[in-house]
Design an enzyme around this catalytic site. Structure first.
Site, PDB file in Angstrom:
ATOM      1  N   LEU A  35       1.046  -1.274  -0.023  1.00  0.00           N
ATOM      2  CA  LEU A  35      -0.184   0.051   0.065  1.00  0.00           C
ATOM      3  C   LEU A  35       1.076   1.085  -0.050  1.00  0.00           C
ATOM      4  O   LEU A  35       0.553   2.325  -0.665  1.00  0.00           O
ATOM      5  CB  LEU A  35      -1.142   0.151   1.091  1.00  0.00           C
ATOM      6  CG  LEU A  35      -2.068  -1.016   1.328  1.00  0.00           C
ATOM      7  CD1 LEU A  35      -2.744  -1.302   2.519  1.00  0.00           C
ATOM      8  CD2 LEU A  35      -2.941  -0.940   0.057  1.00  0.00           C
ATOM      9  N   GLY A  36       1.971   1.319   0.656  1.00  0.00           N
ATOM     10  CA  GLY A  36       2.912   2.495   0.722  1.00  0.00           C
ATOM     11  C   GLY A  36       4.251   1.937   1.361  1.00  0.00           C
ATOM     12  O   GLY A  36       4.397   0.770   2.020  1.00  0.00           O
ATOM     13  N   GLN A  42       7.421  -1.072   4.860  1.00  0.00           N
ATOM     14  CA  GLN A  42       6.283  -1.408   4.116  1.00  0.00           C
ATOM     15  C   GLN A  42       5.100  -1.327   4.865  1.00  0.00           C
ATOM     16  O   GLN A  42       4.747  -1.731   5.903  1.00  0.00           O
ATOM     17  CB  GLN A  42       6.600  -2.308   3.314  1.00  0.00           C
ATOM     18  CG  GLN A  42       7.589  -1.871   1.860  1.00  0.00           C
ATOM     19  CD  GLN A  42       7.656  -3.057   0.641  1.00  0.00           C
ATOM     20  OE1 GLN A  42       7.474  -4.230   1.174  1.00  0.00           O
ATOM     21  NE2 GLN A  42       8.240  -2.407  -0.204  1.00  0.00           N
ATOM     22  N   ASP A 150       5.171  15.874  10.647  1.00  0.00           N
ATOM     23  CA  ASP A 150       5.673  15.436   9.400  1.00  0.00           C
ATOM     24  C   ASP A 150       4.718  15.278   8.452  1.00  0.00           C
ATOM     25  O   ASP A 150       4.370  14.358   7.692  1.00  0.00           O
ATOM     26  CB  ASP A 150       6.165  14.062   9.806  1.00  0.00           C
ATOM     27  CG  ASP A 150       7.063  13.493   8.529  1.00  0.00           C
ATOM     28  OD1 ASP A 150       7.558  14.252   7.913  1.00  0.00           O
ATOM     29  OD2 ASP A 150       7.254  12.120   8.568  1.00  0.00           O
TER      30      ASP A 150
HETATM   31  C1  PIT Z   1      -3.509   2.742   4.845  1.00  0.00           C
HETATM   32  C2  PIT Z   1      -3.108   2.497   3.618  1.00  0.00           C
HETATM   33  C3  PIT Z   1      -1.941   2.866   3.140  1.00  0.00           C
HETATM   34  C4  PIT Z   1      -0.932   3.379   4.420  1.00  0.00           C
HETATM   35  C5  PIT Z   1      -1.367   3.423   5.667  1.00  0.00           C
HETATM   36  C6  PIT Z   1      -2.804   2.929   5.866  1.00  0.00           C
HETATM   37  C7  PIT Z   1      -0.469   3.515   6.724  1.00  0.00           C
HETATM   38  C8  PIT Z   1      -0.879   4.331   7.814  1.00  0.00           C
HETATM   39  C9  PIT Z   1      -0.099   4.753   8.818  1.00  0.00           C
HETATM   40  C10 PIT Z   1       1.285   4.817   8.890  1.00  0.00           C
HETATM   41  C11 PIT Z   1       1.952   5.243  10.079  1.00  0.00           C
HETATM   42  C12 PIT Z   1       1.324   5.742  11.042  1.00  0.00           C
HETATM   43  C13 PIT Z   1      -0.058   5.629  10.964  1.00  0.00           C
HETATM   44  C14 PIT Z   1      -0.898   5.095   9.947  1.00  0.00           C
HETATM   45  O1  PIT Z   1       1.994   5.977  12.310  1.00  0.00           O
HETATM   46  O2  PIT Z   1      -1.400   2.858   1.970  1.00  0.00           O
HETATM   47  O3  PIT Z   1      -4.765   1.987   5.105  1.00  0.00           O
HETATM   48  O4  PIT Z   1       3.318   5.356   9.989  1.00  0.00           O
END
Ligand code: PIT
Length: 307
Positions: A35-36, A42, A150
């Site tokens: 997802l990212g 990841q 951030d």
């Molecule tokens: C998703 C879809 C996506 C990325 C995320 C969640 C990431 C979320 C996230 C990342 C963090 C955090 C809290 C939430 O502290 O593409 O549903 O570093």
């Protein structure tokens, strides 16, 4: 379309602590579906076996106690944040070399991708809808005494590809506001840093508001207000507060939008608008202006060049 509240997470707010259990006993992680990715690892799509609930698993490398404490700070911060514009934490699992955060799933991708994607043709009213929600999330965080620190387009996720609903992610640098706290962190890209962070000066709620100004500028133009030829030049532009609306991308931009940005991209953090003030600014609150923007045709889309 932007007055409807954003969908809440499909679960109630939870107080989470990192469990020593193995995540694969309870969840099926889709290793194919990334997802990212961010500073720490990841994010994969996953499903909770017992409920069938679709979630996101963020795998954070944490090999020593110091790194684990940082992730536990992130969990602690998220435990305090229950808002529809802030991604919700569902569970956390700790093993020898990493901590996995199980998070609310959203499938719309990063706001960043919509800024650079020519097919989206972002209108000024879209920017209003996005910024208003980011501002609502920030207003709530600041009310809870939490600084994000951030904020950037990569950390704003779209809920889906149809609506303009967003959720703020990545609380890895977030913390409870402590007056006179200085911040020393190794950030990646400098384009979004507030002058007080570059200067290693005190941070405050308005540090997030600077970032909101940068995001607004980018949504309206596709351009980065402080980007120089190299990091050093970028940092100098930030410290000198060297930016303008001279690019042709701003030809159709409303005076209200420009005023909104002018009140955020101010070097002195105590002169910047706070989140409540920003919510009341005409650009976010004037229905007559919104109607005028609604009936207006589109500006063009541009490329934002990183590195
Ligand atoms: C998703 C879809 C996506 C990325 C995320 C969640 C990431 C979320 C996230 C990342 C963090 C955090 C809290 C939430 O502290 O593409 O549903 O570093």
């Amino acid at each position: 379309h932007y007055t409807t509240p954003p969908p809440a997470a499909p679960f109630n707010h939870r107080i989470v602590s990192a469990k020593p259990n193995q995540i694969r006993n309870f969840y099926t992680i889709n290793w194919q579906e990334v997802l990212g990715g961010g500073r720490f690892g990841q994010v994969h799509k996953c499903v909770e076996n017992s409920s069938g609930l679709t979630l996101a698993a963020k795998i954070i490398k944490a090999r020593n106690q110091k790194e684990k404490d940082m992730v536990k700070n992130e969990i602690q911060v998220m435990n305090n944040l229950d808002h529809a514009n802030l991604i919700q934490l569902y569970a956390a699992y700790e093993s020898r070399n990493d901590i996995i955060l199980v998070l609310e799933y959203v499938g719309g991708g990063e706001l960043f991708d919509r800024i650079i994607d020519e097919n989206y043709k972002l209108m000024e009213l879209d920017a209003v809808v996005f910024i208003k929600q980011i501002c609502e999330g920030l207003q709530y965080m600041h009310k809870m005494s939490v600084l994000h620190l951030d904020l950037k387009p990569e950390n704003i996720l779209c809920v889906n590809r149809i609506t303009n609903r967003i959720k703020i992610i990545d609380f890895g640098l977030a913390r409870i506001y402590k007056p006179r706290e200085k911040l020393k962190v190794n950030f990646g890209t400098p384009e979004f840093l507030a002058p007080e962070i570059v200067n290693y000066d005190f941070v405050s709620f308005n540090t997030d508001m600077w970032s909101l100004g940068v995001i607004t500028y980018m949504l309206l133009s596709g351009l980065c207000p402080f980007l120089g030829d190299d990091d050093n030049e970028t940092l100098n532009n930030i410290l000198a507060c060297q930016w303008n609306f001279e690019e042709q991308e701003f030809i159709d931009t409303s005076e209200e939008a420009k005023d909104f940005i002018r009140r955020l991209l101010v070097v002195n953090r105590s002169w910047r608008m706070g989140a409540c003030e920003a919510m009341r600014h005409p650009w976010l609150s004037d229905p007559v202006l919104h109607h005028r923007l609604h009936t207006k045709v589109k500006y063009h889309c541009h490329f934002y060049i990183t590195e």
